[in-house]
Design a protein around this motif. Structure first.
Motif, short mmCIF file in Angstrom:
data_model
loop_
_atom_site.label_atom_id
_atom_site.label_comp_id
_atom_site.label_asym_id
_atom_site.label_seq_id
_atom_site.Cartn_x
_atom_site.Cartn_y
_atom_site.Cartn_z
N VAL A 2 -18.10 -42.82 10.46
CA VAL A 2 -17.16 -42.54 11.54
C VAL A 2 -17.88 -42.53 12.89
O VAL A 2 -19.00 -42.00 13.00
CB VAL A 2 -16.48 -41.16 11.34
CG1 VAL A 2 -15.48 -40.87 12.46
CG2 VAL A 2 -15.80 -41.09 9.97
N VAL A 3 -17.24 -43.12 13.89
CA VAL A 3 -17.69 -42.98 15.28
C VAL A 3 -16.79 -41.93 15.92
O VAL A 3 -15.57 -42.07 15.94
CB VAL A 3 -17.60 -44.30 16.06
CG1 VAL A 3 -18.03 -44.08 17.50
CG2 VAL A 3 -18.47 -45.36 15.39
N GLY A 39 -19.15 -34.64 4.18
CA GLY A 39 -20.17 -35.58 3.75
C GLY A 39 -20.06 -36.93 4.42
O GLY A 39 -20.49 -37.94 3.86
N ALA A 40 -19.48 -37.00 5.61
CA ALA A 40 -19.33 -38.27 6.30
C ALA A 40 -20.55 -38.57 7.14
O ALA A 40 -21.24 -37.66 7.63
CB ALA A 40 -18.08 -38.24 7.18
N GLU A 41 -20.83 -39.86 7.31
CA GLU A 41 -21.88 -40.29 8.23
C GLU A 41 -21.25 -40.48 9.60
O GLU A 41 -20.29 -41.24 9.75
CB GLU A 41 -22.50 -41.60 7.75
CG GLU A 41 -23.63 -42.10 8.64
CD GLU A 41 -24.18 -43.43 8.17
OE1 GLU A 41 -24.96 -44.04 8.93
OE2 GLU A 41 -23.82 -43.88 7.07
N VAL A 42 -21.78 -39.79 10.59
CA VAL A 42 -21.12 -39.75 11.90
C VAL A 42 -22.05 -40.22 13.00
O VAL A 42 -23.21 -39.79 13.08
CB VAL A 42 -20.63 -38.32 12.22
CG1 VAL A 42 -20.00 -38.27 13.61
CG2 VAL A 42 -19.63 -37.85 11.18
N LEU A 43 -21.52 -41.14 13.81
CA LEU A 43 -22.18 -41.51 15.06
C LEU A 43 -21.43 -40.78 16.17
O LEU A 43 -20.27 -41.07 16.46
CB LEU A 43 -22.10 -43.03 15.27
CG LEU A 43 -22.62 -43.56 16.62
CD1 LEU A 43 -24.09 -43.18 16.82
CD2 LEU A 43 -22.45 -45.07 16.70
N ALA A 44 -22.10 -39.80 16.78
CA ALA A 44 -21.43 -38.90 17.72
C ALA A 44 -21.71 -39.32 19.16
O ALA A 44 -22.85 -39.64 19.53
CB ALA A 44 -21.90 -37.47 17.50
N LEU A 45 -20.65 -39.32 19.96
CA LEU A 45 -20.75 -39.55 21.39
C LEU A 45 -20.42 -38.27 22.14
O LEU A 45 -19.50 -37.55 21.76
CB LEU A 45 -19.79 -40.66 21.84
CG LEU A 45 -19.93 -42.04 21.21
CD1 LEU A 45 -18.88 -42.98 21.77
CD2 LEU A 45 -21.32 -42.59 21.46
N ASN A 46 -21.14 -38.01 23.20
CA ASN A 46 -20.89 -36.84 24.05
C ASN A 46 -20.75 -35.57 23.20
O ASN A 46 -19.77 -34.83 23.34
CB ASN A 46 -19.64 -37.05 24.90
CG ASN A 46 -19.68 -38.37 25.65
OD1 ASN A 46 -20.68 -38.69 26.29
ND2 ASN A 46 -18.60 -39.14 25.56
N PRO A 47 -21.72 -35.31 22.33
CA PRO A 47 -21.54 -34.27 21.31
C PRO A 47 -21.93 -32.87 21.77
O PRO A 47 -22.52 -32.11 21.02
CB PRO A 47 -22.48 -34.74 20.20
CG PRO A 47 -23.61 -35.38 20.94
CD PRO A 47 -23.00 -36.02 22.16
N TYR A 48 -21.64 -32.54 23.00
CA TYR A 48 -21.96 -31.18 23.46
C TYR A 48 -20.97 -30.79 24.55
O TYR A 48 -20.39 -31.62 25.23
CB TYR A 48 -23.40 -31.12 24.00
CG TYR A 48 -23.71 -32.11 25.10
CD1 TYR A 48 -23.52 -31.76 26.44
CD2 TYR A 48 -24.15 -33.39 24.80
CE1 TYR A 48 -23.80 -32.67 27.45
CE2 TYR A 48 -24.43 -34.30 25.80
CZ TYR A 48 -24.25 -33.94 27.12
OH TYR A 48 -24.52 -34.84 28.12
#
Length: 823
Positions: A548-549, A569-578
């Motif tokens: 997931v993005v 248990g998902a693989e995550v590409l995080a944007l602006n994660p704060y």
């Protein structure tokens, strides 16, 4: 002399005395005091009458200005001479008389010297003017002795252009010619009496600047003369360049354009792309938005000009607000605390008196003096909204939270939260102070999404909640949402009760020992996550190994999602994660979705999502990178819930696409139609055994978990349904029918809304009509929905057709019908 009302300057002087009217961002009387002090007068008597306390409170004893000030109160009108006689006890030596509401730099020292050299009992300062009709003419001989007076003559009586300035040097014996307790005027009564008695009365023709400032035109002209430096006055601020003055603490965006001469007051803020053209005067603490245009206008202190506002030869009173795109034409004058709605137009020469409201989109052709539509309700569709530090101030937040907490029992607990913005942070502190003041405790969740706050109220010990967020659409606006004991937005009846307490200031008063406390509840996010994960089949989601993005948009969801994702248990590409105050620059939903789309394609992700900063709105991107619009998202969720849950119940707004009804019919699901407001949608969802509630703005609610819109819960259910069906998101989305809905609006005066709806209903009486919210006309290949706006003077038309062209044509047909009714 500072007792005048300044009636010709109304509405600027409707709520303040004329001497206090700002001239180059300082009261007129302050400029006069500066003048007399420069010429050696440091003992000042001020005669006050109309709103005298405003003058006394500002100037006090004069110490800050380097003079000594005493006051003489005029209980009833005594005229120019009578008011001076009223101060006789303080006038034992030669004295100067001068108005506190003129703009002048006449050489007072030369005037006094002339008076002494002539041995005069009275000396009148004269000034040559172009149009003497409005003033008293004084005709003097070559030695300055006065020959005759003409008070406001006709053109046939004009024998001179030298007029009485109202500035006099007098010996105390002049007071003997004034009758005690009788309205007496210097020009009409006292000076002719002196002349008739053969007393030495002289005229001094000054060569300095003098302006009566009796009209709005004169007021604007005086400002031009100040900026052109035709008159010697103290202009506050430092010279940015020739003809441009900038006050202390003022901020000007680098892209703003300032054409001199212009004056910008202390702590003013000029936004991106704004243009202050010649002779613009901006008061202290004025906020000017982006792309604003101001020319030959005066904007008084604490006013707010929204994006795209245009002013030309206009005067804006103190603490007034002009919303986005409003326009004021030449000669417009707004009194104190007026509100001009978005895209409204105030036509040439119109005067609007204090505390009036001009509706959005209105065109005002005549002055508004007494009539007013009345103050709007504090509460809007989902809370109390307004411009931060303009409409919604810390003072308002304290009083409003005191009113809200007064409806709860003493010792009750309220959960409070905010988004990541600075404005929300300071307002939440004010809210907590208000609650504590009336004996209510606060559980401070600090930064939390709105759904988490609702969950905590329902699951914890709270009897209510307050959450403070900025509007994602307008980073200048803030929203206070008050929750009931079930974590839902307050119902209208409770809102009215809170508003009554607020307006009457009937707050509960608590003893010092009963003041509320502030606590910090633990494990809120853990409990929320556990209950949410328990509502789905987490094992199947884990087995699907989703990639997931995810864009957090710098919002409060960045505190929530890590706990949730750890369970999936998902693989995550995080944007602006704060969490960051970057929210204050605005939430560009489409721009963020575009970034996620590119990353989904580049990374081969199963899907991408954007969660808005307050955690309520979800934007979905499928595995091909296509961004689903909100109507498509509604159909997607409708398809998934009815596929995995036969016989499901959905709550949908009456404006939802007909294809949603077809999908439900195909799967044996049932729709509960609701009004278009989110509040009504959730009210229905919480009471009708509903499995899914969603609207057309990307908001989804799962009442079996919590009857409130929640982007995190929507994401979790989406991946759970995808795991259960085993089908890619793009395959499901591509199989959904296309939605063709068009929206148009018609400006509708408030007083005509009822007539419009009645007429439209009568005109479609023979057709298939739904009356859940407004008038919905069902047709074979679509529908049209006519709904009056609850907050603004508009009527909305939504229409669905088999193509965009058909939908637009159908909406246009009904907007034309409405316009015919209005005209």
């Amino acid at each position: 002399m500072a007792g005048g009302e300044g009636t010709r300057l109304r509405p600027l002087t409707a709520n303040q005395p004329k001497p206090m009217l700002a001239m180059a961002n300082r009261p007129m009387m302050e400029h006069v005091i500066d003048l007399v002090r420069r010429h050696g007068f440091d003992d000042i008597v001020v005669t006050v009458a109309f709103m005298g306390n405003a003058i006394r409170n500002y100037f006090g004893d004069g110490a800050e200005l380097g003079v000594k000030i005493t006051y003489s109160v005029e209980e009833h009108p005594l005229g120019t001479a009578g008011s001076v006689l009223n101060a006789r006890d303080q006038l034992s030596e030669r004295f100067l008389v001068i108005s506190g509401d003129v703009l002048t730099d006449i050489d007072l020292s030369a005037l006094v010297a002339f008076h002494e050299s002539r041995g005069a009992l009275a000396t009148i300062a004269l000034k040559s003017v172009d149009n003497p009709l409005e003033f008293g003419i004084v005709i003097a001989r070559e030695d300055g002795s006065i020959e005759r007076f003409l008070e406001k003559p006709s053109w046939g009586e004009v024998f001179s252009d030298t007029v009485n300035t109202g500035i006099y040097v007098l010996e105390p014996r002049v007071l003997d010619f004034i009758e005690q307790g009788i309205a007496t005027d210097f020009s009409n009564d006292v000076f002719p009496a002196l002349l008739g008695a053969g007393e030495p009365i002289y005229a001094f023709v000054g060569d300095g600047y003098w302006e009566d400032v009796g009209t709005v035109d004169a007021y604007l002209r005086a400002h031009r003369d100040i900026l052109n430096q035709k008159v010697k006055v103290n202009i506050s601020g430092f010279s940015l360049r020739d003809g441009v003055w900038l006050g202390e603490g003022a901020e000007v965006d680098p892209s703003a354009r300032i054409d001199g001469p212009a004056l910008i007051g202390d702590n003013a803020a000029i936004g991106r792309g704004a243009h202050l053209s010649e002779y613009s005067v901006v008061g202290p603490n004025v906020k000017i938005g982006s792309e604003v245009f101001v020319e030959r206008s005066v904007v008084h202190e604490r006013s707010y000009l929204g994006a795209g506002v245009r002013l030309r030869s206009t005067v804006i009173g103190r603490s007034s607000t002009l919303r986005q795109g409003a326009r004021c034409e030449e000669g417009v004058v707004l009194g104190e605390e007026c509100v001009v709605g978005a895209h409204a137009v105030v036509k040439t020469g119109v005067k609007i008196y204090p505390f009036k409201t001009v509706d959005s989109g209105a065109i005002v052709n005549s002055s508004i003096v007494w009539e007013s539509r009345g103050a709007r309700s504090l509460f809007g569709p989902i809370g109390v909204a307004g411009l931060a530090n303009v409409d919604i101030t810390p003072e308002l937040a304290v009083r409003l939270s005191m009113a809200y907490a007064s409806t709860l029992g003493k010792g009750a607990v309220v959960s409070a939260s905010r988004d990541t913005s600075k404005a929300a942070r300071v307002l939440k502190r004010a809210v907590m102070v208000g609650c504590n003041t009336v004996g209510v405790n606060v559980d401070d969740l600090e930064v939390a999404t709105v759904p988490v706050t609702r969950y905590q109220v329902r699951a914890g010990r709270s009897q209510g909640g307050v959450t403070v967020t900025l509007s994602p659409e307008d980073p200048e606006s803030v929203l206070l949402r008050f929750l009931d004991a079930h974590g839902l937005d307050m119902d209208p009846a409770t809102q009215r009760k809170v508003e009554r307490i607020y307006n009457r200031e009937d707050f509960r008063r608590s003893r010092a020992v009963d003041i509320g406390d502030i606590g910090f509840p633990s494990r809120v996010l853990e409990s929320y996550t556990a209950d949410l994960i328990a509502s789905i089949d987490a094992a199947s989601v884990g087995d699907a190994h989703f990639k997931v993005v995810l864009d957090y948009a710098f919002g409060a969801a960045s505190f929530v999602m890590p706990n949730v994702l750890a369970k999936l248990g998902a693989e995550v590409l995080a944007l602006n994660p704060y969490a960051a105050t970057a929210l204050a620059v605005g939430f560009d939903r489409a721009g963020r979705a575009g970034e996620v789309s590119e990353l989904v394609r580049a990374s081969g992700a199963h899907l991408g999502v954007v969660i808005d900063p307050v955690g309520e709105q979800l934007t979905i991107v499928d595995d091909t990178g296509r961004v689903l619009d909100d109507n498509e998202a509604l159909l997607l969720f409708t398809h998934l819930v009815t596929t995995v849950n036969k016989g499901a119940r959905l709550a949908l707004p009456v404006s939802a696409s007909r294809h949603a009804q077809e999908l439900c019919a195909d799967h044996g699901a049932h729709i509960v139609w609701t009004k278009m407001s989110t509040a009504n949608l959730l009210e229905v969802a919480g009471s009708a055994g509903v499995d899914l509630a969603c609207d057309q703005t990307g908001c989804f609610a799962f009442p079996r978990f919590i009857p409130a819109v929640d982007a995190v819960a929507a994401f979790v259910h989406l991946v759970a349904w995808l795991a259960e069906t085993g089908t890619s998101l793009s395959k499901i989305a591509s199989g959904l029918p296309r939605v063709h809905i068009n929206h148009q609006s018609v400006a509708t005066p408030w007083e005509q809304k009822g007539m419009v709806m009645r007429t439209m209903l009568e005109s479609v009486a023979s057709e298939d009509v739904v009356l859940v919210d407004g008038v919905k006309v069902l047709e074979e290949d679509g529908w049209a929905l006519i709904v009056p706006d609850p907050q603004e003077p508009w009527t909305h038309v939504w229409a669905e057709g088999q193509s965009d062209v058909e939908a637009r044509a159908r909406a246009h047909e009904y907007t034309v019908r409405i316009r015919r009714v209005l005209h």
